[in-house]
Design an enzyme around this catalytic site. Structure first.
Site, PDB file in Angstrom:
ATOM      1  N   CYS A  79       6.311  -5.740  15.786  1.00  0.00           N
ATOM      2  CA  CYS A  79       6.017  -4.739  16.720  1.00  0.00           C
ATOM      3  C   CYS A  79       4.516  -5.024  17.248  1.00  0.00           C
ATOM      4  O   CYS A  79       3.567  -5.291  16.316  1.00  0.00           O
ATOM      5  CB  CYS A  79       6.208  -3.340  16.244  1.00  0.00           C
ATOM      6  SG  CYS A  79       8.055  -2.882  15.881  1.00  0.00           S
TER       7      CYS A  79
ATOM      8  N   CYS B 123       1.540  -3.149  15.831  1.00  0.00           N
ATOM      9  CA  CYS B 123       1.433  -2.702  14.369  1.00  0.00           C
ATOM     10  C   CYS B 123       0.806  -3.800  13.549  1.00  0.00           C
ATOM     11  O   CYS B 123       1.120  -5.010  13.718  1.00  0.00           O
ATOM     12  CB  CYS B 123       3.020  -2.497  13.772  1.00  0.00           C
ATOM     13  SG  CYS B 123       2.916  -2.243  12.062  1.00  0.00           S
TER      14      CYS B 123
ATOM     15  N   CYS C 145      -1.073   5.219  10.063  1.00  0.00           N
ATOM     16  CA  CYS C 145       0.176   4.489  10.581  1.00  0.00           C
ATOM     17  C   CYS C 145      -0.309   3.149  11.082  1.00  0.00           C
ATOM     18  O   CYS C 145      -1.022   3.208  12.167  1.00  0.00           O
ATOM     19  CB  CYS C 145       0.817   5.302  11.523  1.00  0.00           C
ATOM     20  SG  CYS C 145       1.321   7.136  11.320  1.00  0.00           S
TER      21      CYS C 145
ATOM     22  N   CYS D 255       3.435   8.409   1.549  1.00  0.00           N
ATOM     23  CA  CYS D 255       3.960   7.266   2.490  1.00  0.00           C
ATOM     24  C   CYS D 255       4.227   5.954   1.819  1.00  0.00           C
ATOM     25  O   CYS D 255       3.490   5.614   1.196  1.00  0.00           O
ATOM     26  CB  CYS D 255       3.081   7.040   3.551  1.00  0.00           C
ATOM     27  SG  CYS D 255       3.638   5.995   4.785  1.00  0.00           S
TER      28      CYS D 255
ATOM     29  N   GLU E  87       0.862  -1.071   0.013  1.00  0.00           N
ATOM     30  CA  GLU E  87       0.180   0.005   0.228  1.00  0.00           C
ATOM     31  C   GLU E  87       0.925   1.237  -0.039  1.00  0.00           C
ATOM     32  O   GLU E  87       1.864   1.421   0.577  1.00  0.00           O
ATOM     33  CB  GLU E  87      -0.810  -0.145   1.258  1.00  0.00           C
ATOM     34  CG  GLU E  87      -2.054  -1.241   1.147  1.00  0.00           C
ATOM     35  CD  GLU E  87      -2.878  -1.305   2.183  1.00  0.00           C
ATOM     36  OE1 GLU E  87      -3.956  -1.760   1.969  1.00  0.00           O
ATOM     37  OE2 GLU E  87      -2.407  -0.861   3.187  1.00  0.00           O
TER      38      GLU E  87
ATOM     39  N   GLU F 251      10.310  -2.685   7.220  1.00  0.00           N
ATOM     40  CA  GLU F 251      11.587  -1.999   7.622  1.00  0.00           C
ATOM     41  C   GLU F 251      12.687  -1.657   6.725  1.00  0.00           C
ATOM     42  O   GLU F 251      13.320  -2.645   6.063  1.00  0.00           O
ATOM     43  CB  GLU F 251      11.970  -2.953   8.865  1.00  0.00           C
ATOM     44  CG  GLU F 251      13.473  -2.476   9.233  1.00  0.00           C
ATOM     45  CD  GLU F 251      13.427  -0.959   9.839  1.00  0.00           C
ATOM     46  OE1 GLU F 251      12.736  -0.612  10.560  1.00  0.00           O
ATOM     47  OE2 GLU F 251      14.231  -0.343   9.201  1.00  0.00           O
TER      48      GLU F 251
ATOM     49  N   CYS G 108       6.423  -7.479   6.952  1.00  0.00           N
ATOM     50  CA  CYS G 108       7.644  -6.966   7.632  1.00  0.00           C
ATOM     51  C   CYS G 108       8.190  -7.963   8.474  1.00  0.00           C
ATOM     52  O   CYS G 108       7.184  -8.657   9.155  1.00  0.00           O
ATOM     53  CB  CYS G 108       7.212  -5.825   8.563  1.00  0.00           C
ATOM     54  SG  CYS G 108       8.549  -5.085   9.514  1.00  0.00           S
TER      55      CYS G 108
HETATM   56  N1  SAH Z   1       9.121  -0.217   9.883  1.00  0.00           N
HETATM   57  C1  SAH Z   1       9.411   1.257  10.092  1.00  0.00           C
HETATM   58  C2  SAH Z   1       8.573   2.315   9.129  1.00  0.00           C
HETATM   59  C3  SAH Z   1       7.118   1.638   9.006  1.00  0.00           C
HETATM   60  S1  SAH Z   1       5.848   2.156  10.400  1.00  0.00           S
HETATM   61  C4  SAH Z   1       9.186   1.663  11.526  1.00  0.00           C
HETATM   62  O1  SAH Z   1       8.771   0.925  12.205  1.00  0.00           O
HETATM   63  O2  SAH Z   1       9.792   2.981  11.655  1.00  0.00           O
HETATM   64  C5  SAH Z   1       5.829   3.862  10.167  1.00  0.00           C
HETATM   65  C6  SAH Z   1       5.258   4.442  11.913  1.00  0.00           C
HETATM   66  O3  SAH Z   1       3.947   3.907  12.417  1.00  0.00           O
HETATM   67  C7  SAH Z   1       6.391   3.669  12.944  1.00  0.00           C
HETATM   68  O4  SAH Z   1       6.652   4.720  13.920  1.00  0.00           O
HETATM   69  C8  SAH Z   1       5.545   2.791  13.676  1.00  0.00           C
HETATM   70  O5  SAH Z   1       6.026   2.423  15.022  1.00  0.00           O
HETATM   71  C9  SAH Z   1       4.189   3.356  13.750  1.00  0.00           C
HETATM   72  N2  SAH Z   1       2.952   2.591  13.827  1.00  0.00           N
HETATM   73  C10 SAH Z   1       3.017   1.300  13.575  1.00  0.00           C
HETATM   74  N3  SAH Z   1       1.715   0.974  13.963  1.00  0.00           N
HETATM   75  C11 SAH Z   1       1.064   1.722  14.675  1.00  0.00           C
HETATM   76  C12 SAH Z   1      -0.348   1.943  14.944  1.00  0.00           C
HETATM   77  N4  SAH Z   1      -1.184   0.796  15.216  1.00  0.00           N
HETATM   78  N5  SAH Z   1      -0.578   3.118  15.572  1.00  0.00           N
HETATM   79  C13 SAH Z   1       0.332   4.173  15.224  1.00  0.00           C
HETATM   80  N6  SAH Z   1       1.356   4.095  14.759  1.00  0.00           N
HETATM   81  C14 SAH Z   1       1.875   2.971  14.423  1.00  0.00           C
HETATM   82 FE1  SF4 Z   2       7.717  -3.448  10.887  1.00  0.00          FE
HETATM   83 FE2  SF4 Z   2       7.712  -1.019  11.386  1.00  0.00          FE
HETATM   84 FE3  SF4 Z   2       5.375  -2.261  11.670  1.00  0.00          FE
HETATM   85 FE4  SF4 Z   2       7.565  -2.692  13.463  1.00  0.00          FE
HETATM   86  S1  SF4 Z   2       6.263  -0.665  13.131  1.00  0.00           S
HETATM   87  S2  SF4 Z   2       6.201  -4.321  12.564  1.00  0.00           S
HETATM   88  S3  SF4 Z   2       9.102  -2.440  12.028  1.00  0.00           S
HETATM   89  S4  SF4 Z   2       6.580  -2.033   9.834  1.00  0.00           S
END
Ligand code: SAH
Ligand code: SF4
Length: 371
Positions: A125, A128, A350, A114, A101, A177, A121
């Site tokens: 996390c 996420c 995000c 974005c 996406e 990532e 990934c």
């Molecule tokens: N993998 C990279 C980039 C993609 S995520 C990273 O983790 O930095 C982009 C941002 O969205 C990151 O800061 C991530 O922690 C945040 N994010 C992920 N899941 C989220 C959620 N459910 N609510 C708000 N932010 C979130």
């Molecule tokens: Fe991957 Fe970033 Fe999501 Fe963590 S927050 S699972 S590194 S996309």
């Protein structure tokens, strides 16, 4: 020829997305003069051509020869959604059927694209949605570049405008990532930054990492883009749970890498992303500890309200807790804006990416429309 296998491979090779060196090598192999690669570059990345017939500065016989051997192809758009707030999301499907996406977020003074760097990934996390996805592969550099070109197509931004753009900024904050796919991300950014093409300056590009410490310096030295770090916690025991990569690269090591990030200065600060989770990381003492940790780093803090998804094991912090947290960080001299969630109604915010598409079986997916 690029060494990575691209999912664009068809009997006729796709030239869209190739870097300068790859395009030049391709033209040499084709028996064309070096200036041909420069002409094609202009048509592909400045004019957005998807058809050799449009390349009116090339002779008709040469255009025909090119068309017999090559294509200028985009990934298919399997779904395009628009939010009530103007955010747009494209679900792109590559030749192997995998999807990512891309999200466009218009604001008053800029428009941010974005971009995804991987299908899914490998990290998990716990807050996420992308991290819950099983299927993962790296995107080829062409597939990363294609996301910018798709947005330019959809927004009618060809030839690449100098001013009044709708895509002014690019953030690598989509799925994946980026520092786990460094080579392809770097090759793609070179194309995206090229001033004679897509021409998005490194100052307008931000790479977000969950903390792949050994790659951070290289990213700064070679790409010199803005860095965003997904910190999300101030104690290792909590960050271990939220961002499991922390077990490998704990907070102190991550912050050391930030302290020496090439190019960081008060004018170009590192963004620390911090998702606000109720009762987990959102107390005033967490905020005070954050301020202590950031000492000596040219930093700004981006507080992100948690974007929920079905089955998510967390709740977002109440507004009052976010405000109190932000006030403490702000009082210590750091900018600490709360990121306004955008595109939640189309699941484009995000951490919400790659939701429905992964749950649908292949046979259930909607038919692909022409790009
Ligand atoms: N993998 C990279 C980039 C993609 S995520 C990273 O983790 O930095 C982009 C941002 O969205 C990151 O800061 C991530 O922690 C945040 N994010 C992920 N899941 C989220 C959620 N459910 N609510 C708000 N932010 C979130
Ligand atoms: Fe991957 Fe970033 Fe999501 Fe963590 S927050 S699972 S590194 S996309």
């Amino acid at each position: 020829m690029p060494t990575e296998k691209t999912s664009f491979e068809t009997p006729r090779r796709n030239l869209a997305g190739l870097g300068r060196d790859a395009l030049a090598a391709e033209m040499t192999a084709f028996g064309a003069e070096p200036f041909r690669a420069r002409q094609l570059w202009h048509w592909i990345y400045h004019r957005g051509a998807t058809d050799f017939a449009a390349m009116t500065s090339l002779s008709k016989p040469f255009r025909d020869k090119l068309a017999a051997r090559y294509v200028l192809k985009r990934p298919a758009i399997s779904r395009a959604l628009a939010s009530v707030d103007g955010t747009r999301k494209w679900l792109l499907r590559f030749c192997d059927g995998e999807e990512v996406e891309t999200v466009h977020i218009p604001e008053e003074d800029r428009g941010t694209l974005c971009v995804s760097s991987q299908v899914g990934c490998t990290l998990t996390c716990s807050f996420c949605h992308t991290g819950t996805q099983r299927l993962v592969r790296n995107l080829a550099s062409e597939e990363i570049v294609a996301q910018v070109m798709i947005a330019r197509d959809a927004l009618g931004e060809w030839p690449s405008p100098r001013d009044d753009r709708q895509v002014t900024n690019v953030v690598l904050m989509g799925m994946g990532e980026p520092l786990f796919n460094y080579e392809n991300v770097a090759a793609a950014l070179k194309v995206i930054m090229d001033p004679e093409g897509l021409s998005i300056s490194r100052r307008k590009i931000t790479l977000s990492t969950s903390g792949v410490v050994p790659m951070i310096r290289r990213c700064g030295e070679e790409l010199a883009v803005n860095l965003a770090v997904s910190l999300h916690a101030v104690r290792d025991d909590i960050r271990d749970r939220l961002v499991p990569l922390n077990r490998k690269y704990p907070i102190a090591e991550l912050l050391d890498a930030c302290r020496t990030y090439p190019g960081a200065s008060n004018a170009r600060r590192i963004t620390f992303e911090y998702v606000m989770l109720r009762g987990i990381n959102d107390s005033p003492s967490d905020a005070r500890e954050l301020v202590r940790l950031l000492a000596g780093i040219p930093a700004k803090v981006n507080l992100i309200p948690f974007n929920s998804w079905p089955g998510a094991p967390y709740e977002g912090s109440p507004d009052a807790a976010i405000k109190a947290f932000s006030d403490i960080v702000f009082a210590a001299g750091y900018s600490a804006p709360v990121r306004t969630p955008r595109g939640r109604d189309i699941f484009a915010a995000c951490g919400q990416l790659k939701s429905a598409s992964v749950k649908l079986r292949r046979s259930e997916r909607p038919p692909v429309s022409a790009a």
